[in-house]
Write a protein that holds these residues in place. Sequence first.
Motif, PDB file in Angstrom:
ATOM      1  N   GLU A   1       0.880  -1.103  -0.054  1.00 54.63           N
ATOM      2  CA  GLU A   1       0.078  -0.196  -0.064  1.00 54.63           C
ATOM      3  C   GLU A   1       0.869   1.226  -0.036  1.00 54.63           C
ATOM      4  O   GLU A   1       0.477   2.443  -0.618  1.00 54.63           O
ATOM      5  N   LEU A   2       2.013   1.272   0.912  1.00 52.87           N
ATOM      6  CA  LEU A   2       2.790   2.372   0.901  1.00 52.87           C
ATOM      7  C   LEU A   2       3.557   2.646  -0.694  1.00 52.87           C
ATOM      8  O   LEU A   2       3.723   3.887  -1.108  1.00 52.87           O
ATOM      9  N   GLU A   3       3.850   1.385  -1.350  1.00 52.45           N
ATOM     10  CA  GLU A   3       4.624   1.590  -2.501  1.00 52.45           C
ATOM     11  C   GLU A   3       3.520   2.363  -3.570  1.00 52.45           C
ATOM     12  O   GLU A   3       3.815   2.955  -4.418  1.00 52.45           O
ATOM     13  N   LEU A   4       2.415   1.792  -3.492  1.00 53.38           N
ATOM     14  CA  LEU A   4       1.224   2.493  -4.397  1.00 53.38           C
ATOM     15  C   LEU A   4       0.982   3.802  -3.979  1.00 53.38           C
ATOM     16  O   LEU A   4       0.781   4.534  -4.908  1.00 53.38           O
ATOM     17  N   ARG A   5       1.070   4.307  -2.828  1.00 54.81           N
ATOM     18  CA  ARG A   5       0.990   5.670  -2.512  1.00 54.81           C
ATOM     19  C   ARG A   5       1.976   6.657  -2.972  1.00 54.81           C
ATOM     20  O   ARG A   5       2.021   7.420  -3.526  1.00 54.81           O
ATOM     21  N   LEU A   6       3.180   5.867  -2.911  1.00 55.44           N
ATOM     22  CA  LEU A   6       4.525   6.462  -3.475  1.00 55.44           C
ATOM     23  C   LEU A   6       4.463   6.815  -5.108  1.00 55.44           C
ATOM     24  O   LEU A   6       4.708   7.727  -5.426  1.00 55.44           O
ATOM     25  N   GLN A   7       3.784   5.556  -5.473  1.00 57.82           N
ATOM     26  CA  GLN A   7       3.852   5.545  -7.125  1.00 57.82           C
ATOM     27  C   GLN A   7       2.957   6.686  -7.708  1.00 57.82           C
ATOM     28  O   GLN A   7       3.227   7.389  -8.760  1.00 57.82           O
ATOM     29  N   ARG A   8       1.903   6.887  -6.642  1.00 58.91           N
ATOM     30  CA  ARG A   8       0.764   7.761  -7.284  1.00 58.91           C
ATOM     31  C   ARG A   8       1.160   9.235  -7.046  1.00 58.91           C
ATOM     32  O   ARG A   8       0.889  10.307  -7.738  1.00 58.91           O
ATOM     33  N   ILE A   9       2.309   9.312  -6.355  1.00 55.89           N
ATOM     34  CA  ILE A   9       2.966  10.900  -6.155  1.00 55.89           C
ATOM     35  C   ILE A   9       4.054  10.963  -7.015  1.00 55.89           C
ATOM     36  O   ILE A   9       4.124  11.888  -7.608  1.00 55.89           O
TER      37      ILE A   9
ATOM     38  N   GLU B   1       3.173  15.420   1.608  1.00 54.30           N
ATOM     39  CA  GLU B   1       2.196  14.424   1.934  1.00 54.30           C
ATOM     40  C   GLU B   1       2.499  13.510   3.245  1.00 54.30           C
ATOM     41  O   GLU B   1       1.865  12.900   3.508  1.00 54.30           O
TER      42      GLU B   1
ATOM     43  N   VAL C   1       4.416  10.811   3.603  1.00 56.62           N
ATOM     44  CA  VAL C   1       4.219   9.524   3.382  1.00 56.62           C
ATOM     45  C   VAL C   1       4.831   8.483   4.136  1.00 56.62           C
ATOM     46  O   VAL C   1       4.351   7.427   4.715  1.00 56.62           O
TER      47      VAL C   1
END
Length: 162
Positions: free
Chosen positions: A14-22, A77, A79
């Motif tokens: 989930e953290l990697e997905l959030r980072l990718q979206r940024i 953010e 994150v």
Amino acid sequence: MAKQQNWQEPIPSELELRLQRIVEPIVRSEGLQLLELELGGEAAGRALRIYVDGPDGVSLGECESISRQVGDALDVEDVIAQRYRLEVSSPGLDRKLKYAREFELFAGRKAKLLLRGEEKNYYVLCYLKGRQQDEIIIQEDGATRSIALDNIIRAQLEPELD
């Protein structure tokens, strides 16, 4: 016997997905493509590595610009909770291919493949032409052919310097 390459991408956290979206929109705004995002290490040694590429490669200035923008966005953010080191770079001219999608991504580029043979493994120097399901399409000595991903032990881009 050479170890079989698993061409599947790992499922991101989930953290990697959030980072990718940024990160991805920032990289695209520079006219580049996000190839890979790695979050590794623990505590004070944590590192976020971002690998980018473009049709004409990547300059140091582009990496610096992306690093500044991503760093600012991640600060806002908040994150990543702990301290981390941010690294933005090109994967290099002789990048090892890790995932099946990269055979499409690097279509047109020269590559060196280690293939599984009936008697023994062998190398092929070719141009990548794309991928269809579980096969890649290559051009070797002017002829086009397909190779099953299961028969590819290792793949690496080959630099072509003018």
